[in-house]
Scaffold this motif. Structure first.
Motif, PDB file in Angstrom:
ATOM      1  N   ILE A  47       0.859  -1.178   0.000  1.00  0.00           N
ATOM      2  CA  ILE A  47       0.000   0.000   0.000  1.00  0.00           C
ATOM      3  C   ILE A  47       0.894   1.226   0.000  1.00  0.00           C
ATOM      4  CG2 ILE A  47      -0.117  -0.056   2.536  1.00  0.00           C
ATOM      5  CD1 ILE A  47      -2.926   1.059   2.372  1.00  0.00           C
ATOM      6  N   ASP A  48       0.529   2.259  -0.766  1.00  0.00           N
ATOM      7  CA  ASP A  48       1.355   3.467  -0.738  1.00  0.00           C
ATOM      8  C   ASP A  48       1.128   4.206   0.575  1.00  0.00           C
ATOM      9  OD1 ASP A  48      -0.464   6.047  -1.215  1.00  0.00           O
ATOM     10  OD2 ASP A  48      -1.275   4.419  -2.446  1.00  0.00           O
ATOM     11  N   LEU A  49       2.133   4.952   0.992  1.00  0.00           N
ATOM     12  CA  LEU A  49       2.124   5.535   2.327  1.00  0.00           C
ATOM     13  C   LEU A  49       1.049   6.596   2.509  1.00  0.00           C
ATOM     14  CD1 LEU A  49       5.942   5.755   3.065  1.00  0.00           C
ATOM     15  CD2 LEU A  49       4.303   4.002   3.760  1.00  0.00           C
ATOM     16  N   ASP A  50       0.700   7.320   1.456  1.00  0.00           N
ATOM     17  CA  ASP A  50      -0.374   8.302   1.589  1.00  0.00           C
ATOM     18  C   ASP A  50      -1.705   7.611   1.874  1.00  0.00           C
ATOM     19  OD1 ASP A  50       0.746  11.071   0.937  1.00  0.00           O
ATOM     20  OD2 ASP A  50       1.541   9.861  -0.693  1.00  0.00           O
ATOM     21  N   THR A  51      -1.953   6.501   1.180  1.00  0.00           N
ATOM     22  CA  THR A  51      -3.182   5.755   1.423  1.00  0.00           C
ATOM     23  C   THR A  51      -3.180   5.144   2.811  1.00  0.00           C
ATOM     24  OG1 THR A  51      -3.396   5.254  -0.938  1.00  0.00           O
ATOM     25  CG2 THR A  51      -4.638   3.867   0.583  1.00  0.00           C
ATOM     26  N   LEU A  52      -2.039   4.579   3.215  1.00  0.00           N
ATOM     27  CA  LEU A  52      -1.941   4.005   4.554  1.00  0.00           C
ATOM     28  C   LEU A  52      -2.212   5.052   5.626  1.00  0.00           C
ATOM     29  CD1 LEU A  52      -1.285   1.682   6.465  1.00  0.00           C
ATOM     30  CD2 LEU A  52       1.144   2.282   6.229  1.00  0.00           C
ATOM     31  N   ALA A  53      -1.627   6.233   5.472  1.00  0.00           N
ATOM     32  CA  ALA A  53      -1.837   7.301   6.454  1.00  0.00           C
ATOM     33  C   ALA A  53      -3.309   7.682   6.534  1.00  0.00           C
ATOM     34  CB  ALA A  53      -0.977   8.510   6.097  1.00  0.00           C
ATOM     35  N   ARG A  54      -3.961   7.741   5.393  1.00  0.00           N
ATOM     36  CA  ARG A  54      -5.384   8.082   5.393  1.00  0.00           C
ATOM     37  C   ARG A  54      -6.205   6.982   6.060  1.00  0.00           C
ATOM     38  NH1 ARG A  54      -5.892   8.591   0.395  1.00  0.00           N
ATOM     39  NH2 ARG A  54      -7.005   6.680  -0.148  1.00  0.00           N
ATOM     40  N   GLN A  55      -5.856   5.726   5.803  1.00  0.00           N
ATOM     41  CA  GLN A  55      -6.583   4.616   6.424  1.00  0.00           C
ATOM     42  C   GLN A  55      -6.383   4.581   7.935  1.00  0.00           C
ATOM     43  OE1 GLN A  55      -6.494   1.532   2.595  1.00  0.00           O
ATOM     44  NE2 GLN A  55      -5.689   0.857   4.551  1.00  0.00           N
ATOM     45  N   LEU A  56      -5.190   4.931   8.387  1.00  0.00           N
ATOM     46  CA  LEU A  56      -4.944   4.959   9.817  1.00  0.00           C
ATOM     47  C   LEU A  56      -5.809   5.999  10.511  1.00  0.00           C
ATOM     48  CD1 LEU A  56      -1.057   4.611   9.871  1.00  0.00           C
ATOM     49  CD2 LEU A  56      -2.704   2.930  10.708  1.00  0.00           C
ATOM     50  N   THR A  57      -6.090   7.096   9.810  1.00  0.00           N
ATOM     51  CA  THR A  57      -6.889   8.175  10.385  1.00  0.00           C
ATOM     52  C   THR A  57      -8.379   7.971  10.177  1.00  0.00           C
ATOM     53  OG1 THR A  57      -5.073   9.727   9.981  1.00  0.00           O
ATOM     54  CG2 THR A  57      -7.259  10.670  10.391  1.00  0.00           C
ATOM     55  N   ASP A  58      -8.748   7.602   8.958  1.00  0.00           N
ATOM     56  CA  ASP A  58     -10.166   7.598   8.575  1.00  0.00           C
ATOM     57  C   ASP A  58     -10.751   6.199   8.385  1.00  0.00           C
ATOM     58  OD1 ASP A  58      -9.984  10.366   8.508  1.00  0.00           O
ATOM     59  OD2 ASP A  58      -9.545  10.420   6.360  1.00  0.00           O
ATOM     60  N   GLY A  59      -9.926   5.162   8.455  1.00  0.00           N
ATOM     61  CA  GLY A  59     -10.412   3.819   8.164  1.00  0.00           C
ATOM     62  C   GLY A  59     -10.297   3.506   6.680  1.00  0.00           C
ATOM     63  N   GLY A  60     -10.784   2.334   6.323  1.00  0.00           N
ATOM     64  CA  GLY A  60     -10.670   1.883   4.941  1.00  0.00           C
ATOM     65  C   GLY A  60      -9.666   0.751   4.829  1.00  0.00           C
ATOM     66  N   HIS A  61      -9.529   0.210   3.628  1.00  0.00           N
ATOM     67  CA  HIS A  61      -8.618  -0.909   3.433  1.00  0.00           C
ATOM     68  C   HIS A  61      -8.299  -1.073   1.956  1.00  0.00           C
ATOM     69  CE1 HIS A  61     -12.438  -2.903   2.418  1.00  0.00           C
ATOM     70  NE2 HIS A  61     -11.700  -3.770   1.726  1.00  0.00           N
ATOM     71  N   VAL A  62      -7.278  -1.851   1.687  1.00  0.00           N
ATOM     72  CA  VAL A  62      -7.005  -2.343   0.344  1.00  0.00           C
ATOM     73  C   VAL A  62      -7.112  -3.861   0.382  1.00  0.00           C
ATOM     74  CG1 VAL A  62      -5.496  -0.394  -0.198  1.00  0.00           C
ATOM     75  CG2 VAL A  62      -4.492  -2.512   0.701  1.00  0.00           C
ATOM     76  N   GLU A  63      -7.254  -4.459  -0.780  1.00  0.00           N
ATOM     77  CA  GLU A  63      -7.300  -5.908  -0.874  1.00  0.00           C
ATOM     78  C   GLU A  63      -6.125  -6.439  -1.678  1.00  0.00           C
ATOM     79  OE1 GLU A  63     -11.144  -7.406  -1.955  1.00  0.00           O
ATOM     80  OE2 GLU A  63     -12.188  -6.044  -0.572  1.00  0.00           O
ATOM     81  N   THR A  64      -5.048  -5.672  -1.712  1.00  0.00           N
ATOM     82  CA  THR A  64      -3.857  -6.005  -2.481  1.00  0.00           C
ATOM     83  C   THR A  64      -3.083  -7.132  -1.820  1.00  0.00           C
ATOM     84  OG1 THR A  64      -3.729  -3.655  -3.009  1.00  0.00           O
ATOM     85  CG2 THR A  64      -1.817  -5.008  -3.563  1.00  0.00           C
ATOM     86  N   ASP A  65      -2.617  -8.068  -2.628  1.00  0.00           N
ATOM     87  CA  ASP A  65      -1.753  -9.128  -2.115  1.00  0.00           C
ATOM     88  C   ASP A  65      -0.332  -8.611  -1.939  1.00  0.00           C
ATOM     89  OD1 ASP A  65      -3.709 -11.150  -2.088  1.00  0.00           O
ATOM     90  OD2 ASP A  65      -3.381 -11.571  -4.213  1.00  0.00           O
ATOM     91  N   ALA A  66       0.304  -8.992  -0.853  1.00  0.00           N
ATOM     92  CA  ALA A  66       1.725  -8.693  -0.660  1.00  0.00           C
ATOM     93  C   ALA A  66       2.561  -9.577  -1.579  1.00  0.00           C
ATOM     94  CB  ALA A  66       2.109  -8.931   0.793  1.00  0.00           C
ATOM     95  N   ASP A  67       3.735  -9.087  -1.943  1.00  0.00           N
ATOM     96  CA  ASP A  67       4.634  -9.874  -2.792  1.00  0.00           C
ATOM     97  C   ASP A  67       5.520 -10.741  -1.904  1.00  0.00           C
ATOM     98  OD1 ASP A  67       6.293 -10.959  -4.695  1.00  0.00           O
ATOM     99  OD2 ASP A  67       6.501  -9.089  -5.829  1.00  0.00           O
ATOM    100  N   ASN A  68       4.957 -11.836  -1.416  1.00  0.00           N
ATOM    101  CA  ASN A  68       5.720 -12.749  -0.572  1.00  0.00           C
ATOM    102  C   ASN A  68       6.816 -13.471  -1.344  1.00  0.00           C
ATOM    103  OD1 ASN A  68       4.294 -12.435   2.010  1.00  0.00           O
ATOM    104  ND2 ASN A  68       2.540 -13.256   0.908  1.00  0.00           N
ATOM    105  N   ASP A  69       6.622 -13.627  -2.653  1.00  0.00           N
ATOM    106  CA  ASP A  69       7.660 -14.277  -3.456  1.00  0.00           C
ATOM    107  C   ASP A  69       8.926 -13.427  -3.508  1.00  0.00           C
ATOM    108  OD1 ASP A  69       6.234 -16.597  -4.124  1.00  0.00           O
ATOM    109  OD2 ASP A  69       5.247 -15.608  -5.807  1.00  0.00           O
TER     110      ASP A  69
END
Length: 253
Positions: free
Chosen positions: A43-65
């Motif tokens: 998740i990009d940091l601007d989106t993460l910061a907004r989610q920490l304040t206002d809620g919300g989520h992404v459904e993106t898979d992490a690149d575990n490979d």
């Protein structure tokens, strides 16, 4: 603080060119012997910061490979954790658990509460494979430290790591909530020095682990925290080395 060996229990690796080399260089610069690696860049940091304040989520898979590839060939210096996406069934983690050494779930990124059955299903896989579970709590229903306590009580044989010194920079309440839960340890990145000092005093050094949250925080900053509070050599060895190896099910080198 690096006169004794240090295992950084929480760094991130984004799937970008040169990221693994930069991580290893940062570890070398700070004299860190090993690191637990989780996927970054989910998740990009601007989106993460907004989610920490206002809620919300992404459904993106992490690149575990990408994490697994970076850790390969480092002679166990880099230790891969599976960054789970609770919006997906736990089958992929179950199938590949033997390739990884632990699990991370993130209500901040994926927005799924620690009380959600999808998280429980992931923790069941971790328990079956002897994996520790790393998470960061939030000040919202289902994702708080009390919710982590409830989850940990359901899996008393599984170790949990509460990241970033709890919620915010001065979460003494988190220390009170986890004090009587022996399978919850505290990872100290982000919190003020007063919280790290109180964690050693209230939980004992055996339940505190060093982490940096590289590259968002340089390891040198987090090392300075323990220099500032004059951590004793015996406590520092537990925090920086022994506890992490116990969580990973490894003998202390």
């Amino acid at each position: 603080m690096t006169a004794q060996p240090v295992l950084d229990f929480h760094v991130r690796l984004a799937p970008r060119p040169g990221a693994a080399a930069r991580l290893l260089a940062a570890l070398d610069d700070c004299g860190l012997a090993r690191a637990v690696v989780c996927a970054g860049g989910t998740i990009d940091l601007d989106t993460l910061a907004r989610q920490l304040t206002d809620g919300g989520h992404v459904e993106t898979d992490a690149d575990n490979d990408a994490v697994l590839a970076a850790c390969a060939g480092t002679d166990r210096r880099l230790v891969p954790f599976w960054f789970a996406n609770p919006h997906r069934p736990p089958g992929a983690y179950r199938e590949r658990a033997a390739e990884f050494r632990g699990l991370e779930v993130s209500p901040a990124v994926h927005g799924v509460a620690l009380t959600d059955p999808r998280v429980t299903a992931l923790v069941e896989v971790a328990a079956d494979n002897g994996h520790p579970v790393y998470t960061v709590c939030l000040a919202r229903p289902g994702a708080g430290v009390a919710d982590l306590v409830s989850l940990a009580r359901r899996f008393p044989q599984t170790d949990f790591v509460l990241g970033h010194s709890g919620i915010g920079n001065i979460d003494f309440h988190a220390l009170a909530l986890i004090r009587d839960e022996p399978n919850i340890l505290l990872e100290t990145s982000g919190g003020y020095t007063c919280v790290a000092e109180a964690a050693i005093d209230r939980l004992g050094a055996a339940r505190v682990v060093f982490g940096s949250e590289y590259p968002l925080q340089h390891p040198a900053v987090e090392l300075a925290k323990f220099t500032a509070i004059a951590t004793t050599p015996a406590d520092w060895r537990q925090i920086a080395w022994e506890n992490a190896h116990r969580l990973l099910g490894e003998e202390k080198p």
